[in-house]
Design a protein around this motif. Sequence first.
Motif, PDB file in Angstrom:
ATOM      1  N   GLU A  40      32.191  23.474  96.818  1.00  0.00           N
ATOM      2  CA  GLU A  40      32.420  22.252  97.579  1.00  0.00           C
ATOM      3  C   GLU A  40      33.692  22.461  98.392  1.00  0.00           C
ATOM      4  OE1 GLU A  40      32.338  17.673  96.476  1.00  0.00           O
ATOM      5  OE2 GLU A  40      34.192  18.651  95.818  1.00  0.00           O
ATOM      6  N   ILE A  41      33.612  22.168  99.688  1.00  0.00           N
ATOM      7  CA  ILE A  41      34.767  22.327 100.566  1.00  0.00           C
ATOM      8  C   ILE A  41      35.014  21.004 101.276  1.00  0.00           C
ATOM      9  CG2 ILE A  41      35.794  23.594 102.491  1.00  0.00           C
ATOM     10  CD1 ILE A  41      33.849  25.885 101.884  1.00  0.00           C
ATOM     11  N   ILE A  42      36.226  20.518 101.155  1.00  0.00           N
ATOM     12  CA  ILE A  42      36.639  19.314 101.877  1.00  0.00           C
ATOM     13  C   ILE A  42      37.671  19.751 102.900  1.00  0.00           C
ATOM     14  CG2 ILE A  42      37.702  17.034 101.741  1.00  0.00           C
ATOM     15  CD1 ILE A  42      36.809  17.011  98.750  1.00  0.00           C
ATOM     16  N   LYS A  43      37.341  19.563 104.162  1.00  0.00           N
ATOM     17  CA  LYS A  43      38.259  19.894 105.255  1.00  0.00           C
ATOM     18  C   LYS A  43      39.020  18.635 105.636  1.00  0.00           C
ATOM     19  CE  LYS A  43      38.351  21.402 110.059  1.00  0.00           C
ATOM     20  NZ  LYS A  43      37.515  21.758 111.218  1.00  0.00           N
ATOM     21  N   ARG A  44      40.335  18.777 105.738  1.00  0.00           N
ATOM     22  CA  ARG A  44      41.158  17.638 106.140  1.00  0.00           C
ATOM     23  C   ARG A  44      41.993  18.062 107.343  1.00  0.00           C
ATOM     24  NH1 ARG A  44      45.577  14.390 102.541  1.00  0.00           N
ATOM     25  NH2 ARG A  44      45.713  12.623 103.943  1.00  0.00           N
ATOM     26  N   LYS A  52      31.497  19.458 102.676  1.00  0.00           N
ATOM     27  CA  LYS A  52      30.284  20.282 102.686  1.00  0.00           C
ATOM     28  C   LYS A  52      30.116  20.889 101.309  1.00  0.00           C
ATOM     29  CE  LYS A  52      29.309  20.098 107.123  1.00  0.00           C
ATOM     30  NZ  LYS A  52      28.051  19.849 107.774  1.00  0.00           N
ATOM     31  N   ASN A  53      28.874  21.050 100.894  1.00  0.00           N
ATOM     32  CA  ASN A  53      28.566  21.688  99.620  1.00  0.00           C
ATOM     33  C   ASN A  53      27.731  22.935  99.917  1.00  0.00           C
ATOM     34  OD1 ASN A  53      28.783  21.763  96.801  1.00  0.00           O
ATOM     35  ND2 ASN A  53      26.721  20.932  96.578  1.00  0.00           N
ATOM     36  N   VAL A  54      28.275  24.100  99.622  1.00  0.00           N
ATOM     37  CA  VAL A  54      27.613  25.370  99.899  1.00  0.00           C
ATOM     38  C   VAL A  54      26.888  25.825  98.635  1.00  0.00           C
ATOM     39  CG1 VAL A  54      27.967  27.773 100.594  1.00  0.00           C
ATOM     40  CG2 VAL A  54      29.422  25.968 101.560  1.00  0.00           C
ATOM     41  N   THR A  55      25.566  26.024  98.743  1.00  0.00           N
ATOM     42  CA  THR A  55      24.774  26.469  97.604  1.00  0.00           C
ATOM     43  C   THR A  55      24.046  27.782  97.868  1.00  0.00           C
ATOM     44  OG1 THR A  55      22.924  25.104  98.326  1.00  0.00           O
ATOM     45  CG2 THR A  55      24.428  24.132  96.701  1.00  0.00           C
ATOM     46  N   ASN A 139      33.376  28.234 109.372  1.00  0.00           N
ATOM     47  CA  ASN A 139      31.990  28.199 109.841  1.00  0.00           C
ATOM     48  C   ASN A 139      31.113  27.211 109.066  1.00  0.00           C
ATOM     49  OD1 ASN A 139      32.521  30.057 111.848  1.00  0.00           O
ATOM     50  ND2 ASN A 139      31.754  31.803 110.667  1.00  0.00           N
ATOM     51  N   VAL A 140      31.506  26.878 107.858  1.00  0.00           N
ATOM     52  CA  VAL A 140      30.763  25.895 107.064  1.00  0.00           C
ATOM     53  C   VAL A 140      30.696  24.557 107.799  1.00  0.00           C
ATOM     54  CG1 VAL A 140      30.801  24.557 104.905  1.00  0.00           C
ATOM     55  CG2 VAL A 140      31.255  27.011 104.861  1.00  0.00           C
ATOM     56  N   PHE A 141      31.701  24.277 108.616  1.00  0.00           N
ATOM     57  CA  PHE A 141      31.803  22.974 109.289  1.00  0.00           C
ATOM     58  C   PHE A 141      31.281  23.004 110.731  1.00  0.00           C
ATOM     59  CE2 PHE A 141      34.622  22.817 105.740  1.00  0.00           C
ATOM     60  CZ  PHE A 141      34.343  21.561 105.215  1.00  0.00           C
ATOM     61  N   LYS A 142      30.634  24.083 111.148  1.00  0.00           N
ATOM     62  CA  LYS A 142      30.086  24.158 112.511  1.00  0.00           C
ATOM     63  C   LYS A 142      28.687  23.663 112.560  1.00  0.00           C
ATOM     64  CE  LYS A 142      33.146  27.501 114.379  1.00  0.00           C
ATOM     65  NZ  LYS A 142      33.366  28.663 115.153  1.00  0.00           N
TER      66      LYS A 142
END
Length: 142
Positions: A40-44, A52-55, A139-142
């Motif tokens: 789980e990544i929280i961008k602030r 985003k949750n990467v699985t 890139n997770v947030f693109k």
Amino acid sequence: MRPQSSSWSAWGFSTFHQKTLTLQEAVLYKLDTNRVASIEIIKRDQQGEHTKNVTNSEEINEILNSLSAAKLKKSGSSDIQFTESYWITLKTKDKGSAYGLTLYDNDYINTFEYNAAVPKKASRSYKITNDFDTAAIRNVFK
């Protein structure tokens, strides 16, 4: 004549120097990265928070490999100035949340071990000493 020991203390010099670690040596060695089920990544940033949750196992490996390239020195976490941060939680298949990492720009990283055997050693702060590539995380947030 120089003393035979590796210590310069006999000459009055301090031998204090900090070892540079990788994130693998500091944290990931305690974790079977093959057991990571999600990240789980929280961008602030100035626009707020985005989660985003990467699985996908390929993406998980790419993120872990990216983080593993960071060179670290222990640091105090006092008044860190940053533009963006990433709160990263590594979750395993059997234990749930295993580690938390907070990345501040490309400058600092705080680590937290959930359910640490020694709770007072669960949290550590590090200064990042190299220019490691954070593209896998961004890139997770693109």
